[in-house]
Design a protein around this motif. Sequence first.
Motif, PDB file in Angstrom:
ATOM      1  N   ASP A  24       2.142  -6.338 -15.519  1.00  0.00           N
ATOM      2  CA  ASP A  24       3.518  -6.604 -15.050  1.00  0.00           C
ATOM      3  C   ASP A  24       4.447  -6.851 -16.237  1.00  0.00           C
ATOM      4  N   THR A 221      -2.573  -2.427   1.204  1.00  0.00           N
ATOM      5  CA  THR A 221      -1.575  -3.049   0.338  1.00  0.00           C
ATOM      6  C   THR A 221      -0.377  -2.135   0.141  1.00  0.00           C
ATOM      7  N   LYS A 223       0.881  -1.487  -2.698  1.00  0.00           N
ATOM      8  CA  LYS A 223       0.560  -0.663  -3.869  1.00  0.00           C
ATOM      9  C   LYS A 223      -0.169   0.611  -3.439  1.00  0.00           C
ATOM     10  N   HIS A 226       2.224   2.932  -1.658  1.00  0.00           N
ATOM     11  CA  HIS A 226       3.059   3.639  -2.630  1.00  0.00           C
ATOM     12  C   HIS A 226       2.283   4.775  -3.286  1.00  0.00           C
TER      13      HIS A 226
END
Length: 316
Positions: A24, A221, A223, A226
Amino acid sequence: MNRIDRLTAIIIYLQGRTYVTVEDLSERYGISGRTVYRDLAALQEAGVPIGSEPGRGYFIVKGYHLPPVMFDRNEASALLAGERLMQKWNHTEIGKSYLSALDKVRSVLPPDEKEYFEIQDEHMQAFHYKNEHLPQPDDRIFVWMQKAIFKKEVIEICYESPYKGEKITRNIEPLGLLLKDNQWYLAAWCRLRKDYRMFRLDRFHDFKLTGKKLPDSSDHTLKEFHARNLDKERELTEVTIWFKQDMVRLIGDSKYHHGWAWEKEVDDGLEITFLTSHPEYLARWSLLWGNGAKVLKPESVKEKAKALVKELYEHY
């Protein structure tokens, strides 16, 4: 950004989140993972109580806070620009909350920066096209969905299918809220279809919690959602359409909504190449321009356009 500013920014970033991964921080500040580790070690040596938990990331020990941070004029102006983009949702709870937060930002600006902010406020405006034919989402739904995501519960929805126009009921696992093509969507795992789905908020007729809790470490999730969508977007068809010169002005920015990739001028107009996952829809759109447009390739889309023209001819 120099290192001192970055170290301060990392503390602020950590303070605003429960856990933060090295990945991150690396992506956010454009630095290598090795540099992230060095920065975290430097902060720890300076007395900032940063801890870590395997599999979750780094965190700041509860109770530690930097003194209140001031906004500079660029940050305040960026928030003001965001407020203009938010004006479309000013009547909703999220819009009202944003306005309230911006008022608090105004109140802590130094006098010189406040004057700069007020001048920007007077000379910045956004114009939103309002389509009266589109239904507007329930004012409550956005905040309700945020709470449902936080509660980690399965929700039951009554939703209008965009294809058949009928109401359907589903039990879904809410994953996140997405803004796409000027519309808000809920990304979710559909328990009936056993797959990821997107649901447009203005098509909800009812929604309620079921009381069924989701595990803390769910297999489904945002993620993964996506990643799945990125894979779908990679399956694109290259379509080239010729447009007559006097049509180019009329097309305007609408080409960007259909997967515009590049274009080149030719003697009698403009050839635009699109990358799209919906070639049939693009064929239909090309017919809007009559003899001012013509699909050049691929052959499959050319044939689809011809079939649509024939269908229209027989219909009329």
